[in-house]
Design a protein around this motif. Structure first.
Motif, mmCIF file in Angstrom:
data_model
loop_
_atom_site.group_PDB
_atom_site.id
_atom_site.type_symbol
_atom_site.label_atom_id
_atom_site.label_comp_id
_atom_site.label_asym_id
_atom_site.label_seq_id
_atom_site.Cartn_x
_atom_site.Cartn_y
_atom_site.Cartn_z
ATOM 1 N N TYR A 14 1.740 8.638 8.937
ATOM 2 C CA TYR A 14 0.890 7.189 8.972
ATOM 3 C C TYR A 14 1.168 6.363 7.503
ATOM 4 O O TYR A 14 1.040 5.068 7.530
ATOM 5 C CB TYR A 14 -0.269 7.439 9.081
ATOM 6 C CG TYR A 14 -1.160 8.190 8.080
ATOM 7 C CD1 TYR A 14 -2.229 7.704 7.261
ATOM 8 C CD2 TYR A 14 -1.041 9.596 7.880
ATOM 9 C CE1 TYR A 14 -3.053 8.083 6.402
ATOM 10 C CE2 TYR A 14 -1.822 10.304 6.995
ATOM 11 C CZ TYR A 14 -2.858 9.480 6.372
ATOM 12 O OH TYR A 14 -3.472 10.107 5.452
ATOM 13 N N LEU A 15 1.468 6.961 6.395
ATOM 14 C CA LEU A 15 1.576 6.121 5.216
ATOM 15 C C LEU A 15 2.958 5.671 5.129
ATOM 16 O O LEU A 15 3.029 4.817 4.559
ATOM 17 C CB LEU A 15 1.316 7.259 4.011
ATOM 18 C CG LEU A 15 -0.121 7.475 3.929
ATOM 19 C CD1 LEU A 15 -0.223 8.419 2.362
ATOM 20 C CD2 LEU A 15 -1.093 6.489 4.030
ATOM 21 N N SER A 16 3.938 6.372 5.815
ATOM 22 C CA SER A 16 5.285 5.965 5.905
ATOM 23 C C SER A 16 5.287 4.547 6.507
ATOM 24 O O SER A 16 6.343 3.913 6.496
ATOM 25 C CB SER A 16 6.195 6.938 6.461
ATOM 26 O OG SER A 16 5.826 7.178 7.628
ATOM 27 N N ARG A 17 4.488 4.208 7.342
ATOM 28 C CA ARG A 17 4.469 2.887 8.143
ATOM 29 C C ARG A 17 4.054 1.786 7.428
ATOM 30 O O ARG A 17 4.280 0.728 7.721
ATOM 31 C CB ARG A 17 3.591 2.986 9.453
ATOM 32 C CG ARG A 17 3.871 4.358 10.152
ATOM 33 C CD ARG A 17 2.872 4.249 11.306
ATOM 34 N NE ARG A 17 2.930 5.551 12.159
ATOM 35 C CZ ARG A 17 2.179 5.866 13.195
ATOM 36 N NH1 ARG A 17 1.005 5.247 13.479
ATOM 37 N NH2 ARG A 17 2.546 6.954 13.882
ATOM 38 N N LEU A 18 3.598 2.125 6.114
ATOM 39 C CA LEU A 18 3.136 0.827 5.267
ATOM 40 C C LEU A 18 4.101 0.594 4.384
ATOM 41 O O LEU A 18 5.277 1.318 3.793
ATOM 42 C CB LEU A 18 1.735 1.663 4.278
ATOM 43 C CG LEU A 18 0.794 2.154 5.288
ATOM 44 C CD1 LEU A 18 -0.346 2.558 4.227
ATOM 45 C CD2 LEU A 18 0.180 0.883 6.270
ATOM 46 N N ASN A 19 4.146 -0.620 3.821
ATOM 47 C CA ASN A 19 4.912 -1.114 2.878
ATOM 48 C C ASN A 19 4.619 -0.663 1.271
ATOM 49 O O ASN A 19 3.483 -0.037 1.373
ATOM 50 C CB ASN A 19 5.374 -2.515 2.864
ATOM 51 C CG ASN A 19 4.243 -3.459 2.439
ATOM 52 O OD1 ASN A 19 3.183 -3.012 1.727
ATOM 53 N ND2 ASN A 19 4.001 -4.524 3.020
ATOM 54 N N ASP A 20 5.386 -0.632 0.222
ATOM 55 C CA ASP A 20 5.028 -0.019 -0.886
ATOM 56 C C ASP A 20 3.650 -0.688 -1.581
ATOM 57 O O ASP A 20 2.782 0.180 -1.866
ATOM 58 C CB ASP A 20 5.908 -0.215 -2.041
ATOM 59 C CG ASP A 20 7.133 0.604 -1.848
ATOM 60 O OD1 ASP A 20 7.310 1.545 -0.947
ATOM 61 O OD2 ASP A 20 8.284 0.292 -2.060
ATOM 62 N N PRO A 21 3.349 -1.891 -1.595
ATOM 63 C CA PRO A 21 2.093 -2.410 -1.965
ATOM 64 C C PRO A 21 0.821 -1.964 -1.229
ATOM 65 O O PRO A 21 -0.151 -1.463 -1.611
ATOM 66 C CB PRO A 21 2.254 -4.037 -2.141
ATOM 67 C CG PRO A 21 3.728 -4.211 -2.086
ATOM 68 C CD PRO A 21 4.464 -3.063 -1.370
ATOM 69 N N GLN A 22 1.245 -1.795 0.052
ATOM 70 C CA GLN A 22 0.108 -1.360 1.064
ATOM 71 C C GLN A 22 -0.272 0.234 0.769
ATOM 72 O O GLN A 22 -1.359 0.436 0.495
ATOM 73 C CB GLN A 22 0.422 -1.719 2.548
ATOM 74 C CG GLN A 22 0.609 -2.926 2.710
ATOM 75 C CD GLN A 22 1.123 -3.229 4.353
ATOM 76 O OE1 GLN A 22 1.869 -2.378 4.943
ATOM 77 N NE2 GLN A 22 0.824 -4.283 5.218
ATOM 78 N N ARG A 23 0.868 0.816 0.758
ATOM 79 C CA ARG A 23 0.527 2.214 0.417
ATOM 80 C C ARG A 23 -0.097 2.398 -1.225
ATOM 81 O O ARG A 23 -0.942 3.213 -1.295
ATOM 82 C CB ARG A 23 1.725 3.004 0.159
ATOM 83 C CG ARG A 23 1.942 4.481 0.339
ATOM 84 C CD ARG A 23 3.375 5.211 0.868
ATOM 85 N NE ARG A 23 4.422 4.545 0.083
ATOM 86 C CZ ARG A 23 5.287 3.850 1.066
ATOM 87 N NH1 ARG A 23 4.855 3.648 2.587
ATOM 88 N NH2 ARG A 23 6.143 3.444 0.575
ATOM 89 N N GLN A 24 0.116 1.508 -2.148
ATOM 90 C CA GLN A 24 -0.345 1.742 -3.279
ATOM 91 C C GLN A 24 -2.034 1.357 -3.104
ATOM 92 O O GLN A 24 -2.871 2.105 -3.786
ATOM 93 C CB GLN A 24 0.093 0.760 -4.279
ATOM 94 C CG GLN A 24 1.613 1.006 -4.720
ATOM 95 C CD GLN A 24 2.161 -0.123 -5.643
ATOM 96 O OE1 GLN A 24 1.515 -0.712 -6.224
ATOM 97 N NE2 GLN A 24 3.299 -0.092 -5.759
ATOM 98 N N ALA A 25 -2.115 0.461 -2.375
ATOM 99 C CA ALA A 25 -3.836 0.017 -2.099
ATOM 100 C C ALA A 25 -4.308 1.147 -1.279
ATOM 101 O O ALA A 25 -5.415 1.659 -1.855
ATOM 102 C CB ALA A 25 -3.926 -1.134 -1.461
ATOM 103 N N VAL A 26 -3.722 1.720 -0.592
ATOM 104 C CA VAL A 26 -4.389 2.860 0.457
ATOM 105 C C VAL A 26 -4.498 4.030 -0.349
ATOM 106 O O VAL A 26 -5.480 4.816 -0.331
ATOM 107 C CB VAL A 26 -3.396 3.182 1.512
ATOM 108 C CG1 VAL A 26 -3.675 4.314 2.325
ATOM 109 C CG2 VAL A 26 -3.534 2.070 2.554
ATOM 110 N N THR A 27 -3.674 4.235 -1.314
ATOM 111 C CA THR A 27 -3.825 5.977 -1.951
ATOM 112 C C THR A 27 -4.486 5.769 -3.382
ATOM 113 O O THR A 27 -4.418 6.655 -4.184
ATOM 114 C CB THR A 27 -2.265 6.401 -2.038
ATOM 115 O OG1 THR A 27 -1.512 5.487 -2.850
ATOM 116 C CG2 THR A 27 -1.748 6.525 -0.697
ATOM 117 N N HIS A 28 -4.786 4.390 -3.675
ATOM 118 C CA HIS A 28 -5.292 4.271 -5.067
ATOM 119 C C HIS A 28 -6.628 5.308 -5.305
ATOM 120 O O HIS A 28 -7.422 5.243 -4.560
ATOM 121 C CB HIS A 28 -5.780 2.799 -5.234
ATOM 122 C CG HIS A 28 -6.647 2.675 -6.698
ATOM 123 N ND1 HIS A 28 -6.204 2.522 -7.742
ATOM 124 C CD2 HIS A 28 -8.135 2.310 -6.727
ATOM 125 C CE1 HIS A 28 -7.172 2.374 -8.743
ATOM 126 N NE2 HIS A 28 -8.144 2.310 -8.109
#
Length: 614
Positions: A14-28
């Motif tokens: 599910y995280l691989s479906r996100l672009n890099d900035p989105q993933r940074q926001a999600v995992t912060h």
């Protein structure tokens, strides 16, 4: 929850479906160990079409998947619909990671809702601690306006020699003062200058209104935020309330007001576990006391400053459209740096079409909509946007004439609004004095004339072969005063065609204006509709032709407020800019994009013109 018994998140799923900035926001702030409660504050600047809702839902789901207790997550949204959508997305995402445990975990996400709904829940919980009866009732806007009007009358302000602000205006002033924290004198000068002379009386009125609410055990919508903010201003209560949640996430932060920002800062003064998402370029609710300063000042509110993650990849539009949008956003005096981009290319650029007047604009849009429909684009995938509801009046008339069904969001259809129907009813009554429906509506516009009096007048007119002559002999209803004489004279002139067309509609408008001010709080806005109606009337050769052409659409081409046509399989979307937020269509027409017709709110709350090249 226990991290030892929780399955490791399947990041590839599910995280691989996100672009890099989105993933940074999600995992912060979320590591491999469950120390997530110590995460620093986060600001996500999410440009239009950048997947903001998807990112926020993924962050909540990732928190739950990483062992955060869903009962200790507060998710604040702009609307109830957004809250339902957000929790549904969280459930779908969690299902890919947690399987059978998804249901119980998401059900435990009980603190998700609007600021007002969460505020009401907290106030009942803490009522006794703040000296409030937990059985308080909540007034909606109409109830609040009625209570304001009762106090207004008891204080004698409804009988002043000069026009005192109506109940709706008084409530609007009170609400804006409460939500913005602006002193009454400053609020009046800035937003209600015509009411500035009533400052002392308004203070007295508002004090009486507050006392009445307290005596009756009621709260209005503003109290739900005000009382919550007052609780968080007390260090002990603030620590207790803020301690309920390890994570507080806020959607549409650019549309929050000063009270809402105070609530967040009171509950989470160090910002730990606090995530806000929004876009300073989409702050459009200043008229509701929202302030863009909340999102602009958020990072510097903490030491060290909050982390900023920018979502600037747009998944909705093509590059030429984003180029135009970036050019407009770039004119802002103060903003977060953000340039929207996309991988979607197109040779077609946005078109700036020059037309002569409102009628030509309506014809152009109707022609293009039908052309696109014949080319394979359903009308449901096409939308016409405008800044104010009355801007679409001429277009609605043209669509009705062509039998093009439409749904309008952001207000009633032009021909269905009360003031427009009043004027049309008077013209119809003059055209046919035996039209009891039109007559019944028109007569009750007069002060002191109720259903019984109106019925007696219509009976007398119906018994005569010369209805308007009979009207002259009718005894004026009590309390109608001089208004009755003016009404009889107007109908007599209209009935005998003394004025001529289209001068007749101008005569009706001049007669109706004082009644408009008496009957409606937003008289100036409604008057603009009537001026537009008068302009439309000038395009018709006679009163009869005008009334015939403006007959409301048949049942299969009508819509109610926020509804859809009952029988049409396809229909055009009309919407204000505000109501269109977050929606998508293939073709979009924006009306009235002309010099000085659009305003933008400055970061200081001032209004200034933004020129648009012709």
């Amino acid at each position: 929850m226990n991290s030892e018994t929780s399955p490791a998140p399947d990041r590839d799923d599910y995280l691989s479906r996100l672009n890099d900035p989105q993933r940074q926001a999600v995992t912060h702030g979320i590591g491999d160990s469950p120390g997530v409660a110590d995460s620093s504050p986060l600001l996500v600047i999410a440009g239009a079409g950048s997947g903001k809702t998807n990112t926020l839902a993924h962050r909540v789901a990732h928190l739950i998947a990483s062992s955060a207790d869903p009962r200790r997550i507060l998710l604040l949204t702009f609307s109830r619909r957004a809250s339902v959508e957000m929790t549904s997305r969280v459930e779908r995402i969690c299902k890919t990671v947690l399987g059978d445990k998804t249901g119980p975990l998401v059900d435990a996400l009980a603190w998700a809702g609007t600021f007002h709904s969460i505020g009401a829940r907290l106030l009942r919980e803490y009522a006794q601690q703040i000296g409030m009866d937990p059985a308080f009732s909540i007034h909606d806007r109409e109830d609040s306006a009625d209570l304001m009007n009762l106090i207004r009358h008891d204080l004698g302000f409804s009988k002043t020699e000069k026009r005192f602000p109506g109940k709706g205006t008084c409530l609007a002033i009170y609400s804006r003062v409460v939500n913005s924290g602006t002193p009454l004198a400053d609020m009046l000068l800035k937003h209600y200058p015509w009411c500035a002379g009533w400052e002392a009386q308004l203070k007295q009125l508002f004090a009486g209104y507050v006392t009445a609410k307290q005596e009756q055990g009621v709260l209005d919508y503003d109290d739900l935020l005000l009382c919550w903010a007052q609780m968080t201003s007390d260090p002990v209560l603030a620590a207790d309330i803020g301690g309920k949640w390890d994570h507080v996430l806020v959607d549409e932060y650019q549309d929050t007001n000063r009270l809402q920002a105070d609530i967040l800062m009171g509950m989470k003064p160090d910002g730990r576990g606090l995530t806000v998402v929004g876009d300073d370029a989409q702050s459009i609710y200043a008229f509701r006391a929202a302030t863009v300063r909340n999102i602009l000042d958020f990072p510097a509110s903490f030491d060290p400053p909050a982390r900023i993650v920018t979502l600037d990849r747009n998944y909705r539009s093509t590059k030429p459209i984003l180029d135009a949008a970036n050019a407009v956003i770039g004119e802002a005096a103060e903003r977060f740096t953000k340039d929207l981009w996309t991988e979607r290319t197109s040779e077609e650029k946005p078109r700036l079409v020059t037309i002569w007047d409102d009628t030509a604009q309506a014809n152009y849009i109707a022609d293009r909509v039908l052309e696109e429909r014949e080319a394979g684009t359903p009308m449901k995938q096409q939308a016409v946007l405008f800044r104010a509801s009355h801007h679409s009046g001429t277009l609605e008339v043209e669509l009705t004439r062509r039998n093009i069904p439409f749904v309008k969001f952001g207000g009633l259809k032009f021909l269905d609004s009360a003031h427009v129907k009043d004027v049309l009813a008077l013209l119809r009554f003059a055209q046919n004095p035996r039209d009891r429906i039109a007559g019944f509506r028109v007569l009750q516009l007069l002060p002191g004339v109720g259903p019984g009096s109106a019925r007696r007048v219509l009976d007398t007119m119906g018994e005569s072969a010369h209805p308007f002559e009979a009207l002259k002999d009718v005894k004026a209803p009590q309390r109608s005063g001089e208004a009755w004489t003016g009404f009889v004279n107007l109908l007599t002139a209209l009935g005998s065609h003394q004025v001529g067309w289209p001068g007749e509609i101008a005569a009706v408008r001049y007669w109706y204006e004082p009644h408009l001010e008496r009957l409606h709080e937003d008289a100036s806005t409604r008057l603009a509709d009537l001026v537009q109606l008068e302009q439309i009337a000038g395009g018709y050769p006679s009163r009869e032709k005008f009334l015939t052409e403006l007959t409301l659409d048949p049942p299969d081409a009508t819509s109610d407020q926020a509804g859809v046509p009952l029988l049409d399989e396809d229909y055009l979307i009309l919407s204000t800019i505000h109501s269109a937020k977050g929606q998508e269509w293939k073709n979009v027409f924006v009306m009235n994009v002309v010099d000085a017709d659009f305003f933008c709110d400055g970061v200081d709350g001032s209004q200034r013109h933004r020129d648009v090249p012709r």
